[in-house]
Structures are given as C-alpha cells and as structure tokens.
Design an enzyme around this catalytic site. Structure first.
Site: not given
Length: 296
Positions: A191, A204
């Site tokens: 990401s 995350y």
C-alpha cells in the site's frame, strides 16, 4: 484525429469523484450497498490471453481488488481459486459467476488466513483442483481506523492486522512454493501506507511496510528457482473495506493528486502484468499505483 471517448481516457474524470454519500457498514463490508458501486471491470476489462491455462490463487477474491484480479485473470485465460470469509459468501458467488462467465474454472473457498491450518488446507485444495499453483496473489487484508491514536489500538486489533496481513502471507507463500513451478510467481498487495503512513492507520501501515521487505527478501531467496516475487502498492481504492473501517467516506480519495480513489478495475492490470511473461525479468519490485502520490 480526435481521441475516442476522451472522458473515459481522462484519469481525473474516468470514474466517480468525491464527495460521496457518507456510508458505513459492519466489517467485513459488502459490495451491494456501496454508493457509487465499485467497478471491477465487469463491462470493460478485455483479456488477451496473457495467462492462458494458468492456475491462480487469490486471497480476498470476493470483492474489491481481489474480485477485479480474479475477473481479469479469468479473462486472460486462467483458472482461479479464491478465498472469502463466511460472511462474504454472497459476494463470493458473484466473483464465481464472473470467472465462470469468462469460461474458466472458479473455486471459492471460505478461509480465515489468520489460521495456519486453514492456510494449509487452502493450498492443499488448490493443488487438488489444479495440480500446481502458477500464481499466488496475497491480497486479503484487515484494517480499522483509530483516529484517537495508538492508545485506541487494542492488542486484539493489532493481532488481527498482523495475523491477516503478515502471517497469512507468510504461511501461504511458504506452503505454496513447493507447488509453484519455474516461471510461476507470487504477487503481494502492499500500500501507499507503507511509505506514507496515515496516523489513524498506524498498525495497518506498519504491516504494509513489512510486506515490502518480505517481498524483496523472498524474491532474492527464490530467484534461482525461477520464481518471481513482486508487489503492488495501491493508493486509495473504493472497496467494501472503506465503509467497513473508515468513520467518514465522504471525501475518501480526494487527497490523491488525481482527486479521487481508484476503482478496483484500475488495479487489476498491474497484477496481470506482473503475472505475465512480459514481466519475466521483473522480480523484487513494488509497482506503485497511487493516483499520483510519489513513492520511493
């Protein structure tokens, strides 16, 4: 000669732009209630045989990026086994329909990749169905926004993020590698958060940074075996994970230089390219698809 369909070619206006209706769902989230509905390539993705007769395993293939990848792989000629959580069975049925509509075999498996034995059973099922695994896509992920900072991140949440995003990837890669022939590949989903962490997604983002390191290290480890390992780093993407884990969806994606979130269909070509023979000299790389946010 003027370009055809200039609105579709314009990366700013090709898909819906914020502001969106504010919307929340319980985790894990579902495709149906989303407004606007995500585009997985149902009416637009055209395959060209890039993955003809290959066998792919895609985690989190019921919706979002995973569904878009499963659909694209099928239209490129691959059979697809994909995972979903029990609550996502309805979305999984739609992915199955799309893969089978493309004329390929679809195998939907309810699997919680936080459990080592479920990962082992998943790989066993893939080998039973296909005889081998040509492509493993570690895509399933968990996040939960915590705007109140690190003090609001419980040990339970931290464990769930790490078990889903890291342990599952580790177990599946380890278990799949004996069944990946030379010329096969592993593709992980990292990401933009790996490089530009948002404070409310600290755990995350930490896991996504670890995926970058794992990808690059494993790629060097298995290069001599003829197996490539790469990753895709998406920016904001409009998937069920967003209304299921974010307190405010109204302006989601507006921070990207292109001014909007990606649709899942805009991610799938990266996964097709990395799985194809066109990428045979590409390994240990991170393909950034962030909508204009510069990354290292």
């Amino acid at each position: 000669m003027a370009a055809r369909d200039p609105e579709r070619r314009d990366p700013v206006t090709a898909h819906p732009q914020p502001d969106f209706p504010d919307q929340q769902q319980a985790h894990p989230g579902w495709t149906g209630p989303m407004d606007p509905p995500p585009d997985h390539g149902e009416s637009s993705y055209v395959g060209h045989g890039a993955l003809q007769d290959r066998a792919a395993v895609v985690t989190g293939g019921d919706s979002g990026i995973g569904r878009a990848v499963a659909l694209a792989y099928a239209r490129e000629g691959a059979d697809v086994l994909f995972t979903h959580l029990p609550e996502e069975a309805a979305d999984a049925r739609e992915t199955t329909r799309l893969v089978e509509e493309a004329g390929r075999k679809a195998v939907a498996v309810s699997c919680d990749i936080r459990e080592e034995e479920q990962c082992r059973a998943l790989i066993g099922r893939a080998v039973e169905e296909f005889g081998r695994i040509d492509i493993l896509v570690n895509n399933a992920a968990y996040q939960m926004s915590q705007p109140d900072g690190i003090g609001a991140i419980s040990t339970e949440q931290f464990d769930r993020v790490m078990k889903t995003n890291l342990y599952g990837m580790f177990w599946l890669s380890k278990m799949a590698l004996p069944h990946i022939p030379r010329g096969g590949c592993i593709i992980n989903t990292t990401s933009v958060q790996a490089y530009k962490p948002s404070p409310h997604l600290l755990d995350y983002a930490t896991s996504k940074g670890a995926i970058v390191t794992f990808t690059q290290g494993l790629a060097r480890m298995v290069a001599e075996d003829g197996v490539r390992v790469n990753a895709v780093a998406p920016g904001p993407v409009w998937t069920p994970l967003i209304p299921a884990t974010m307190p405010d969806t109204k302006e989601f994606g507006k921070q990207a230089p292109l001014g909007r979130p990606a649709q899942p269909v805009e991610m799938s070509p990266a996964y097709v390219f990395l799985a194809s023979d066109r990428a045979r000299f590409i390994t240990a790389e991170i393909l950034n698809a962030t909508g204009g946010t510069p990354l290292p």
